[in-house]
Design a protein around this motif. Structure first.
Motif, mmCIF file in Angstrom:
data_model
loop_
_atom_site.group_PDB
_atom_site.id
_atom_site.type_symbol
_atom_site.label_atom_id
_atom_site.label_comp_id
_atom_site.label_asym_id
_atom_site.label_seq_id
_atom_site.Cartn_x
_atom_site.Cartn_y
_atom_site.Cartn_z
ATOM 1 N N ASP A 45 -61.394 53.983 32.540
ATOM 2 C CA ASP A 45 -61.469 52.519 32.569
ATOM 3 C C ASP A 45 -61.375 51.897 31.178
ATOM 4 O OD1 ASP A 45 -61.739 52.571 35.273
ATOM 5 O OD2 ASP A 45 -63.895 52.141 35.306
ATOM 6 N N VAL A 46 -60.655 50.803 31.112
ATOM 7 C CA VAL A 46 -60.596 50.010 29.872
ATOM 8 C C VAL A 46 -61.067 48.592 30.213
ATOM 9 C CG1 VAL A 46 -59.095 49.047 28.084
ATOM 10 C CG2 VAL A 46 -58.720 51.386 28.913
ATOM 11 N N TYR A 47 -62.077 48.138 29.509
ATOM 12 C CA TYR A 47 -62.721 46.865 29.820
ATOM 13 C C TYR A 47 -62.110 45.703 29.052
ATOM 14 C CZ TYR A 47 -65.990 49.986 31.975
ATOM 15 O OH TYR A 47 -66.535 50.955 32.776
ATOM 16 N N PHE A 48 -62.036 44.564 29.738
ATOM 17 C CA PHE A 48 -61.444 43.355 29.152
ATOM 18 C C PHE A 48 -62.528 42.381 28.699
ATOM 19 C CE2 PHE A 48 -56.828 43.151 29.948
ATOM 20 C CZ PHE A 48 -56.674 44.379 30.564
ATOM 21 N N ARG A 49 -62.346 41.818 27.518
ATOM 22 C CA ARG A 49 -63.212 40.738 27.029
ATOM 23 C C ARG A 49 -62.319 39.542 26.730
ATOM 24 N NH1 ARG A 49 -66.872 44.204 28.627
ATOM 25 N NH2 ARG A 49 -67.622 45.700 27.093
ATOM 26 N N GLY A 50 -62.708 38.378 27.190
ATOM 27 C CA GLY A 50 -61.929 37.171 26.889
ATOM 28 C C GLY A 50 -62.434 36.557 25.592
ATOM 29 N N LEU A 51 -61.576 36.533 24.587
ATOM 30 C CA LEU A 51 -61.984 36.074 23.254
ATOM 31 C C LEU A 51 -61.690 34.582 23.078
ATOM 32 C CD1 LEU A 51 -62.965 36.924 20.391
ATOM 33 C CD2 LEU A 51 -60.561 37.371 19.835
ATOM 34 N N ILE A 52 -62.727 33.831 22.738
ATOM 35 C CA ILE A 52 -62.560 32.400 22.468
ATOM 36 C C ILE A 52 -62.901 32.146 21.004
ATOM 37 C CG2 ILE A 52 -63.264 30.065 23.142
ATOM 38 C CD1 ILE A 52 -64.172 31.271 25.871
ATOM 39 N N ARG A 277 -52.803 49.479 19.655
ATOM 40 C CA ARG A 277 -53.934 49.425 20.603
ATOM 41 C C ARG A 277 -53.883 50.585 21.592
ATOM 42 N NH1 ARG A 277 -52.980 43.296 22.140
ATOM 43 N NH2 ARG A 277 -50.890 44.124 21.838
ATOM 44 N N GLU A 278 -52.675 50.898 22.059
ATOM 45 C CA GLU A 278 -52.558 52.047 22.973
ATOM 46 C C GLU A 278 -52.995 53.328 22.264
ATOM 47 O OE1 GLU A 278 -50.462 49.605 22.528
ATOM 48 O OE2 GLU A 278 -49.075 49.332 24.196
ATOM 49 N N LYS A 279 -52.589 53.464 21.008
ATOM 50 C CA LYS A 279 -52.976 54.653 20.250
ATOM 51 C C LYS A 279 -54.491 54.725 20.092
ATOM 52 C CE LYS A 279 -48.684 55.140 17.582
ATOM 53 N NZ LYS A 279 -48.343 56.554 17.796
ATOM 54 N N ALA A 280 -55.127 53.560 19.924
ATOM 55 C CA ALA A 280 -56.590 53.539 19.805
ATOM 56 C C ALA A 280 -57.227 54.015 21.112
ATOM 57 C CB ALA A 280 -57.078 52.144 19.438
ATOM 58 N N LEU A 281 -56.667 53.586 22.253
ATOM 59 C CA LEU A 281 -57.210 54.047 23.536
ATOM 60 C C LEU A 281 -57.088 55.565 23.628
ATOM 61 C CD1 LEU A 281 -55.728 51.357 26.000
ATOM 62 C CD2 LEU A 281 -58.029 51.432 24.995
ATOM 63 N N LEU A 282 -55.985 56.080 23.119
ATOM 64 C CA LEU A 282 -55.769 57.532 23.154
ATOM 65 C C LEU A 282 -56.612 58.262 22.110
ATOM 66 C CD1 LEU A 282 -51.924 57.390 23.761
ATOM 67 C CD2 LEU A 282 -53.620 58.305 25.362
ATOM 68 N N ALA A 283 -57.274 57.491 21.234
ATOM 69 C CA ALA A 283 -58.165 58.102 20.232
ATOM 70 C C ALA A 283 -59.628 57.823 20.572
ATOM 71 C CB ALA A 283 -57.826 57.567 18.840
ATOM 72 N N GLY A 284 -59.883 57.336 21.799
ATOM 73 C CA GLY A 284 -61.280 57.196 22.218
ATOM 74 C C GLY A 284 -61.776 55.779 22.446
ATOM 75 N N VAL A 288 -60.500 46.147 25.403
ATOM 76 C CA VAL A 288 -59.514 45.271 24.760
ATOM 77 C C VAL A 288 -60.036 43.844 24.810
ATOM 78 C CG1 VAL A 288 -57.456 46.685 25.118
ATOM 79 C CG2 VAL A 288 -58.164 45.060 26.899
ATOM 80 N N MET A 289 -59.629 43.043 23.838
ATOM 81 C CA MET A 289 -60.155 41.679 23.744
ATOM 82 C C MET A 289 -59.017 40.661 23.648
ATOM 83 S SD MET A 289 -63.250 42.550 21.080
ATOM 84 C CE MET A 289 -63.945 40.910 21.033
ATOM 85 N N PRO A 290 -58.315 40.451 24.770
ATOM 86 C CA PRO A 290 -57.222 39.466 24.719
ATOM 87 C C PRO A 290 -57.763 38.061 24.453
ATOM 88 C CG PRO A 290 -57.063 40.835 26.688
ATOM 89 C CD PRO A 290 -58.411 41.081 26.094
ATOM 90 N N ASN A 291 -56.890 37.235 23.917
ATOM 91 C CA ASN A 291 -57.265 35.908 23.451
ATOM 92 C C ASN A 291 -57.225 34.870 24.572
ATOM 93 O OD1 ASN A 291 -57.480 33.605 21.758
ATOM 94 N ND2 ASN A 291 -56.688 34.875 20.105
ATOM 95 N N LEU A 292 -58.305 34.076 24.646
ATOM 96 C CA LEU A 292 -58.355 32.969 25.621
ATOM 97 C C LEU A 292 -58.317 31.613 24.915
ATOM 98 C CD1 LEU A 292 -61.193 33.899 28.183
ATOM 99 C CD2 LEU A 292 -58.743 33.800 28.624
#
Ligand code: 5AD
Ligand code: FES
Length: 353
Positions: A45-52, A277-284, A288-292
């Motif tokens: 699982d990769v969790y999403f955070r909405g960044l304001i 970012r994908e490489k970071a997921l593959l490194a542990g 992710v914090m997409p922008n809102l």
């Protein structure tokens, strides 16, 4: 099993070796270990955070940061309470269950104003986690934010070495105060995020080792690590940036030392490499914090040059990130994504079965 025996017990020498190795095979083996560790606590699982990003005013003058006080080339902005609520409404509609309110240290946002915003968000979205990332404040202020409904707080320590800290910050700031803030936040039972930049001017491998050891001591729930990226209007504008490879190794080492932490694949990593970012997921990493933030202010929150995602609508960023996560072999997860218990999933399942 005690926590100590489950933890990767890496010696200073081993850590220094991995901090500095330029052997790709060794790095890949490290990433594989970090992935396996992450898997135990969070699966794929990769969790999403909405960044304001709600204000780019800042009273501080950190030498690396594009929104530092003495940068006269920044057009400053603040979002109104209504604008912030609208960002959250859009985020909620898109399925987000975590909002991160991030800003410079803006004195306009007094404790009262922050409490008002957090309170309004908490009331409207009781199922969502509210995260603050607004810098150093007093213990009393943090307590008021917690009371109003903020559950998480992000405050990177930036560097755990006193002398290095002083090279990156004006004399008015101190590592001691930074650390005190982090411990105060922990005491108040925030889920706390700390972290640091890789490749800041004057940084040595020993400094990075100190960063890792400080993380072990603090035991934060979240660890944000990104490469330093020069911002042209700052004193460090002409300095080289941090490397992708070393940043990824620091992500992986953080995962090994704090296996149950939530670790974002940072926007800064996405900025220095198309698949950072994908490489970071593959490194542990596993967040992710997409922008809102509203599209018209995105470019103004320029901590560093060439920041990605400044021209995209919130829905576009979400779609883009979801696709990237799936293609990298992970599962997008829009739930609150609280920190895992400091015990692997398999052990938990075993015990409850
Ligand atoms: N390059 C990379 N990261 C930066 N930050 C601030 N300036 C820069 C820069 N030039 C990071 C800091 C801060 C976070 C919000 O952004 O680590 O804590
Ligand atoms: Fe913003 Fe890809 S995540 S455009």
């Amino acid at each position: 099993m005690t926590r100590l025996t489950r933890r990767a017990k890496l010696s200073d020498d081993e850590l220094l070796h991995y901090i500095s190795t330029d052997d790709p095979a060794e790095a890949e083996a490290l990433f594989a270990r970090a992935r396996a560790e992450r898997e135990k606590y969070y699966g794929a699982d990769v969790y999403f955070r909405g960044l304001i990003e709600f204000t780019n005013y800042c009273k501080n003058d950190c030498l690396y940061c594009g929104i530092r006080r003495s940068n006269r080339n920044v057009e400053r902005y603040r979002l109104s309470v209504d604008q912030i609520l609208n960002c959250a409404a859009l985020g909620s509609m898109l399925g987000y269950h975590t909002f991160v309110l991030q800003g410079g240290e803006d004195t306009y946002f007094t404790d009262e104003r922050v409490v008002e915003i957090v309170g309004a968000l908490h009331e409207k979205y009781p199922g969502c986690a509210i995260t603050l990332s607004i810098g150093e404040r007093s213990e009393e202020s943090y307590a008021a934010f917690r009371e109003a409904g903020a559950a998480r707080y992000l405050l990177r320590h930036e560097t755990a070495n006193e002398a290095h800290y002083a090279m990156l910050h004006p004399a008015s700031m101190s590592l001691e105060n930074r650390k005190q803030c982090l411990y105060n936040l922990k005491k108040l039972r925030f889920q706390v995020g700390s972290g640091f930049m890789v490749g800041t001017p004057y940084q040595t491998p020993e400094n990075l080792l100190e960063d890792l050891r400080f993380l072990q001591e603090l035991e934060p729930d979240m660890v944000g690590i990104g490469p330093f990226i020069p911002q042209s209007d700052t004193p460090f504008g002409g300095e080289p940036g941090g490397s992708l490879e070393q940043t990824l190794r620091m992500v992986a080492l953080s995962r090994l030392l704090l296996p149950s932490a939530l670790i974002p694949a940072t926007t800064a990593l996405g900025t220095i490499h198309g698949h950072g970012r994908e490489k970071a997921l593959l490194a542990g990493a596993n967040v992710v914090m997409p922008n809102l933030s509203p599209k018209n202010v995105r470019k103004l929150y320029a901590l560093y040059d060439n920041k990605i995602c400044t021209g995209d609508e919130a829905a576009e960023c979400l779609g883009c990130m979801t696709g990237r996560i799936k293609r990298a072999g992970f599962i997008p997860n829009m739930c609150r994504g609280d920190v895992a218990l400091k015990r692997p999933r398999s052990v938990r399942l075993h015990r409850t079965e």
